[in-house]
Design an enzyme around this catalytic site. Structure first.
Site, PDB file in Angstrom:
ATOM      1  N   HIS A  72     -44.829 -36.978  47.725  1.00  0.00           N
ATOM      2  CA  HIS A  72     -44.772 -38.447  47.730  1.00  0.00           C
ATOM      3  C   HIS A  72     -43.368 -38.916  48.138  1.00  0.00           C
ATOM      4  O   HIS A  72     -42.412 -38.153  48.128  1.00  0.00           O
ATOM      5  CB  HIS A  72     -45.215 -39.027  46.386  1.00  0.00           C
ATOM      6  CG  HIS A  72     -44.447 -38.514  45.211  1.00  0.00           C
ATOM      7  ND1 HIS A  72     -44.695 -37.306  44.612  1.00  0.00           N
ATOM      8  CD2 HIS A  72     -43.433 -39.047  44.527  1.00  0.00           C
ATOM      9  CE1 HIS A  72     -43.872 -37.127  43.611  1.00  0.00           C
ATOM     10  NE2 HIS A  72     -43.080 -38.160  43.535  1.00  0.00           N
ATOM     11  N   TYR A 200     -43.182 -46.983  37.509  1.00  0.00           N
ATOM     12  CA  TYR A 200     -42.414 -47.233  36.285  1.00  0.00           C
ATOM     13  C   TYR A 200     -42.604 -48.700  35.923  1.00  0.00           C
ATOM     14  O   TYR A 200     -42.418 -49.573  36.775  1.00  0.00           O
ATOM     15  CB  TYR A 200     -40.921 -46.986  36.526  1.00  0.00           C
ATOM     16  CG  TYR A 200     -40.530 -45.542  36.783  1.00  0.00           C
ATOM     17  CD1 TYR A 200     -40.701 -44.956  38.037  1.00  0.00           C
ATOM     18  CD2 TYR A 200     -39.969 -44.767  35.774  1.00  0.00           C
ATOM     19  CE1 TYR A 200     -40.324 -43.641  38.275  1.00  0.00           C
ATOM     20  CE2 TYR A 200     -39.580 -43.445  36.001  1.00  0.00           C
ATOM     21  CZ  TYR A 200     -39.768 -42.893  37.245  1.00  0.00           C
ATOM     22  OH  TYR A 200     -39.395 -41.590  37.473  1.00  0.00           O
ATOM     23  N   PRO A 292     -35.947 -38.488  30.247  1.00  0.00           N
ATOM     24  CA  PRO A 292     -36.797 -38.148  31.395  1.00  0.00           C
ATOM     25  C   PRO A 292     -36.983 -39.271  32.418  1.00  0.00           C
ATOM     26  O   PRO A 292     -37.640 -39.065  33.444  1.00  0.00           O
ATOM     27  CB  PRO A 292     -38.141 -37.778  30.748  1.00  0.00           C
ATOM     28  CG  PRO A 292     -38.116 -38.387  29.403  1.00  0.00           C
ATOM     29  CD  PRO A 292     -36.690 -38.501  28.987  1.00  0.00           C
ATOM     30  N   LYS A 296     -35.037 -35.818  36.081  1.00  0.00           N
ATOM     31  CA  LYS A 296     -33.920 -35.040  36.602  1.00  0.00           C
ATOM     32  C   LYS A 296     -33.689 -33.686  35.914  1.00  0.00           C
ATOM     33  O   LYS A 296     -33.004 -32.825  36.467  1.00  0.00           O
ATOM     34  CB  LYS A 296     -32.616 -35.860  36.467  1.00  0.00           C
ATOM     35  CG  LYS A 296     -32.562 -37.044  37.413  1.00  0.00           C
ATOM     36  CD  LYS A 296     -32.158 -36.591  38.803  1.00  0.00           C
ATOM     37  CE  LYS A 296     -32.545 -37.529  39.879  1.00  0.00           C
ATOM     38  NZ  LYS A 296     -33.833 -37.282  40.519  1.00  0.00           N
ATOM     39  N   TYR A 384     -31.799 -41.472  42.921  1.00  0.00           N
ATOM     40  CA  TYR A 384     -33.089 -40.996  42.414  1.00  0.00           C
ATOM     41  C   TYR A 384     -33.496 -39.725  43.163  1.00  0.00           C
ATOM     42  O   TYR A 384     -34.113 -38.813  42.589  1.00  0.00           O
ATOM     43  CB  TYR A 384     -34.149 -42.091  42.588  1.00  0.00           C
ATOM     44  CG  TYR A 384     -35.484 -41.773  41.945  1.00  0.00           C
ATOM     45  CD1 TYR A 384     -35.613 -41.680  40.560  1.00  0.00           C
ATOM     46  CD2 TYR A 384     -36.622 -41.558  42.725  1.00  0.00           C
ATOM     47  CE1 TYR A 384     -36.837 -41.387  39.977  1.00  0.00           C
ATOM     48  CE2 TYR A 384     -37.857 -41.266  42.145  1.00  0.00           C
ATOM     49  CZ  TYR A 384     -37.956 -41.182  40.772  1.00  0.00           C
ATOM     50  OH  TYR A 384     -39.161 -40.879  40.181  1.00  0.00           O
TER      51      TYR A 384
HETATM   52  P1  RFL Z   1     -35.921 -24.627  28.811  1.00  0.00           P
HETATM   53  O1  RFL Z   1     -37.116 -24.954  29.628  1.00  0.00           O
HETATM   54  O2  RFL Z   1     -35.782 -25.304  27.492  1.00  0.00           O
HETATM   55  O3  RFL Z   1     -35.901 -23.047  28.607  1.00  0.00           O
HETATM   56  C1  RFL Z   1     -35.024 -22.409  27.701  1.00  0.00           C
HETATM   57  C2  RFL Z   1     -35.625 -21.092  27.267  1.00  0.00           C
HETATM   58  O4  RFL Z   1     -34.711 -20.432  26.380  1.00  0.00           O
HETATM   59  C3  RFL Z   1     -35.434 -19.913  25.275  1.00  0.00           C
HETATM   60  N1  RFL Z   1     -34.523 -19.759  24.120  1.00  0.00           N
HETATM   61  C4  RFL Z   1     -33.990 -18.587  23.733  1.00  0.00           C
HETATM   62  N2  RFL Z   1     -34.114 -17.356  24.234  1.00  0.00           N
HETATM   63  C5  RFL Z   1     -33.449 -16.360  23.603  1.00  0.00           C
HETATM   64  N3  RFL Z   1     -32.693 -16.543  22.476  1.00  0.00           N
HETATM   65  C6  RFL Z   1     -32.536 -17.778  21.973  1.00  0.00           C
HETATM   66  N4  RFL Z   1     -31.796 -17.971  20.876  1.00  0.00           N
HETATM   67  C7  RFL Z   1     -33.201 -18.859  22.586  1.00  0.00           C
HETATM   68  N5  RFL Z   1     -33.261 -20.189  22.343  1.00  0.00           N
HETATM   69  C8  RFL Z   1     -34.075 -20.709  23.277  1.00  0.00           C
HETATM   70  C9  RFL Z   1     -36.550 -20.927  25.052  1.00  0.00           C
HETATM   71  O5  RFL Z   1     -37.641 -20.375  24.325  1.00  0.00           O
HETATM   72  C10 RFL Z   1     -36.919 -21.290  26.491  1.00  0.00           C
HETATM   73  O6  RFL Z   1     -37.928 -20.453  26.994  1.00  0.00           O
HETATM   74  O7  RFL Z   1     -34.560 -24.919  29.607  1.00  0.00           O
HETATM   75  P2  RFL Z   1     -34.228 -24.786  31.190  1.00  0.00           P
HETATM   76  O8  RFL Z   1     -34.703 -23.464  31.713  1.00  0.00           O
HETATM   77  O9  RFL Z   1     -32.831 -25.185  31.315  1.00  0.00           O
HETATM   78  O10 RFL Z   1     -35.173 -25.888  31.895  1.00  0.00           O
HETATM   79  C11 RFL Z   1     -34.980 -27.260  31.656  1.00  0.00           C
HETATM   80  C12 RFL Z   1     -36.301 -28.026  31.819  1.00  0.00           C
HETATM   81  O11 RFL Z   1     -37.291 -27.384  31.038  1.00  0.00           O
HETATM   82  C13 RFL Z   1     -36.152 -29.499  31.407  1.00  0.00           C
HETATM   83  O12 RFL Z   1     -34.921 -30.025  31.850  1.00  0.00           O
HETATM   84  C14 RFL Z   1     -37.290 -30.389  31.986  1.00  0.00           C
HETATM   85  O13 RFL Z   1     -38.531 -30.035  31.448  1.00  0.00           O
HETATM   86  C15 RFL Z   1     -37.001 -31.885  31.697  1.00  0.00           C
HETATM   87  N6  RFL Z   1     -38.084 -32.792  32.153  1.00  0.00           N
HETATM   88  C16 RFL Z   1     -38.218 -33.146  33.490  1.00  0.00           C
HETATM   89  N7  RFL Z   1     -37.381 -32.636  34.411  1.00  0.00           N
HETATM   90  C17 RFL Z   1     -37.552 -32.947  35.734  1.00  0.00           C
HETATM   91  O14 RFL Z   1     -36.748 -32.500  36.556  1.00  0.00           O
HETATM   92  N8  RFL Z   1     -38.590 -33.738  36.205  1.00  0.00           N
HETATM   93  C18 RFL Z   1     -39.480 -34.283  35.315  1.00  0.00           C
HETATM   94  O15 RFL Z   1     -40.417 -34.932  35.752  1.00  0.00           O
HETATM   95  C19 RFL Z   1     -39.292 -34.028  33.908  1.00  0.00           C
HETATM   96  N9  RFL Z   1     -40.131 -34.553  33.007  1.00  0.00           N
HETATM   97  C20 RFL Z   1     -38.970 -33.329  31.219  1.00  0.00           C
HETATM   98  C21 RFL Z   1     -39.994 -34.233  31.696  1.00  0.00           C
HETATM   99  C22 RFL Z   1     -38.888 -33.000  29.853  1.00  0.00           C
HETATM  100  C23 RFL Z   1     -39.779 -33.572  28.965  1.00  0.00           C
HETATM  101  N10 RFL Z   1     -39.660 -33.195  27.611  1.00  0.00           N
HETATM  102  C24 RFL Z   1     -40.720 -32.608  26.881  1.00  0.00           C
HETATM  103  C25 RFL Z   1     -38.353 -33.111  26.992  1.00  0.00           C
HETATM  104  C26 RFL Z   1     -40.883 -34.809  30.810  1.00  0.00           C
HETATM  105  C27 RFL Z   1     -40.762 -34.509  29.449  1.00  0.00           C
HETATM  106  C28 RFL Z   1     -41.720 -35.205  28.511  1.00  0.00           C
HETATM  107  C1  PHB Z   2     -43.783 -36.598  35.016  1.00  0.00           C
HETATM  108  O1  PHB Z   2     -44.635 -36.623  35.934  1.00  0.00           O
HETATM  109  O2  PHB Z   2     -43.911 -35.866  34.022  1.00  0.00           O
HETATM  110  C2  PHB Z   2     -42.623 -37.504  35.126  1.00  0.00           C
HETATM  111  C3  PHB Z   2     -42.467 -38.313  36.248  1.00  0.00           C
HETATM  112  C4  PHB Z   2     -41.375 -39.141  36.346  1.00  0.00           C
HETATM  113  C5  PHB Z   2     -40.439 -39.156  35.327  1.00  0.00           C
HETATM  114  C6  PHB Z   2     -40.581 -38.329  34.218  1.00  0.00           C
HETATM  115  C7  PHB Z   2     -41.684 -37.496  34.117  1.00  0.00           C
HETATM  116  O3  PHB Z   2     -39.373 -39.972  35.404  1.00  0.00           O
END
Ligand code: RFL
Ligand code: PHB
Length: 397
Positions: A72, A200, A292, A296, A384
């Site tokens: 998109h 949004y 979120p 990013k 963005y």
């Molecule tokens: P993670 O994914 O948290 O992975 C870390 C891993 O480390 C493990 N761990 C350990 N392992 C060994 N010993 C320990 N003591 C440990 N402690 C922890 C954990 O079990 C895990 O497997 O971090 P990483 O790899 O840096 O990745 C980051 C992303 O997961 C995160 O930034 C994104 O999910 C954020 N996010 C979004 N990011 C985007 O770029 N685009 C999006 O659309 C987006 N939407 C979101 C999101 C995060 C959300 N939540 C739930 C916070 C939407 C939501 C709702």
């Molecule tokens: C998502 O699709 O999970 C999503 C999209 C846009 C955002 C955050 C999360 O800003």
């Protein structure tokens, strides 16, 4: 046991770093606290920047993404009682986004690790990082009750916000920047066709977001007060609330259905400076968290991994440590750009409890300005989209 780089955490940051280092012939071991099934179950991000997409393709990780992901061009902003506008990133910057679920990226990365025979040790406990300031750090951990020691040259802390790596940096050497927001996002995933665009919404009842995963899978979020109880949110209540926050014609277009996942996430901005201590390098959520609103977090984890893998390659290929020495400053420049735009969009689009009339008017003015100003739209589109990865300094490396 000995390896070159110990990677802590098998999230997207850790597994992508493992894949890139392996492709560059650098030996590494991933240590993960949870089971593989648990890591693969976590529903999170979904929107990938062009830079993330390009990097995944470059390392042979783009095949399924290109088949199943949804490309998109930007995002729409709507707000109560007024018209919407579209931030056209493709037109302004010639960049696009890919809607592709983080769980799929995790699956792709685990399958790549299996093909390569990568060393990924899951369900480790009591992980400790030792001798970080020497040239010979090591980690200790237990698995199935047995304690092991792993010696290495470097440690990559990719263990997310609640991991142990960042805590291993002495507190007096950490400069922490933090902001908590007084609300959370309630998100659902539903096997229903999404709206055409990512939208949004700013509404007096609170923020709402319509997003997508595929032509038959939608992701929706609404702002809820901090401490909200998920059990009080039936699917019917969710659908009626989100529809009330969108203009009628969009609400009418929303196809409702049972949720297949429902969760509440808190919103926080956090940055740890430095991202390096001795032989330890932090990457991804271990070093920084964004709300979120800008989509990013995952993209920042990927850009950190890009800079860190490039620095490790320069060291192991040419014996040069300059990129490792510059890693924290280089990564933080891009981090702060995304932290700032995520904070800006959070302020622009949410209703803050206790917000004054002044705050409300300033927010409305900002939305009017964005809607009418070509230049403001270009500036928002640029941020963005995410800044490009910085090229290495050809003179010095
Ligand atoms: P993670 O994914 O948290 O992975 C870390 C891993 O480390 C493990 N761990 C350990 N392992 C060994 N010993 C320990 N003591 C440990 N402690 C922890 C954990 O079990 C895990 O497997 O971090 P990483 O790899 O840096 O990745 C980051 C992303 O997961 C995160 O930034 C994104 O999910 C954020 N996010 C979004 N990011 C985007 O770029 N685009 C999006 O659309 C987006 N939407 C979101 C999101 C995060 C959300 N939540 C739930 C916070 C939407 C939501 C709702
Ligand atoms: C998502 O699709 O999970 C999503 C999209 C846009 C955002 C955050 C999360 O800003």
């Amino acid at each position: 046991m000995k390896t070159q780089v110990v990677i802590i955490g098998a999230g997207p940051a850790g597994m992508l770093l493992c894949e890139i280092l392996s492709q560059h012939g650098i030996d590494c071991v991933v240590l993960e606290k949870n089971s593989r099934a648990h890591v693969l179950e976590r529903i999170r991000a979904g929107v990938l920047e062009q830079g993330t997409v390009d990097l995944l393709r470059q390392y042979g990780l783009g095949q399924r993404m290109d088949q199943e992901g949804h490309v998109h061009d930007g995002m729409k902003i709507v707000w109560a009682g007024r018209e919407s506008f579209f931030i056209d990133v493709k037109k302004h910057l010639n960049k696009q986004f890919m809607a592709y679920e983080q769980t799929n990226i995790q699956e792709d990365l685990f399958l790549a690790a299996d093909r390569r025979g990568a060393k990924v040790i899951t369900e480790v406990a009591n992980l400790q990082l030792m001798d970080l300031s020497s040239n010979h750090p090591h980690v200790t951990f237990t698995q199935n009750g047995e304690t092991s020691r792993l010696d290495c040259d470097y440690i990559a802390g990719c263990d997310g916000f609640h991991g142990v790596s960042r805590q291993s940096i002495p507190s007096e050497l950490r400069h922490e920047f933090e902001k908590e927001y007084p609300f959370g996002w309630l998100g659902i995933l539903s096997k229903t066709p999404p709206l055409q665009d990512i939208v949004y919404a700013n509404h007096p009842r609170g923020f709402a977001l319509a997003s997508m995963r595929s032509p038959s899978l939608s992701r929706y979020y609404i702002q809820v007060p901090m401490g909200s109880d998920i059990n009080e949110w039936s699917d019917d209540r969710f659908w009626s609330e989100i529809k009330s926050r969108f203009p009628k014609e969009m609400a009418d277009e929303m196809v409702t259905g049972p949720s297949i996942e429902k969760s509440i996430a808190p919103l926080r901005s956090y940055v740890c400076e430095t991202m390096r201590h001795g032989q330890l390098f932090l990457a991804g959520d271990a070093a920084h968290i964004v709300p979120p609103t800008g989509a990013k977090g995952l993209n920042l984890a990927v850009s950190d991994v890009f800079y860190l893998s490039r620095a490790f390659s320069a060291f192991y290929d040419q014996g040069k440590t300059q990129l490792l020495d510059e890693y924290s400053a280089t990564a933080l420049r891009r981090v702060w750009s995304s932290v700032r735009i995520s904070w800006y969009l959070t302020n622009l689009l949410h209703r803050f409890p206790g917000g004054s009339d002044f705050d409300q008017r300033a927010q409305e003015h900002e939305l009017d300005y964005l809607k009418s100003s070509y230049h403001a739209q270009v500036a928002l589109a640029e941020q963005y989209a995410g800044l490009p990865f910085e090229a290495r300094n050809a003179l010095n490396t």
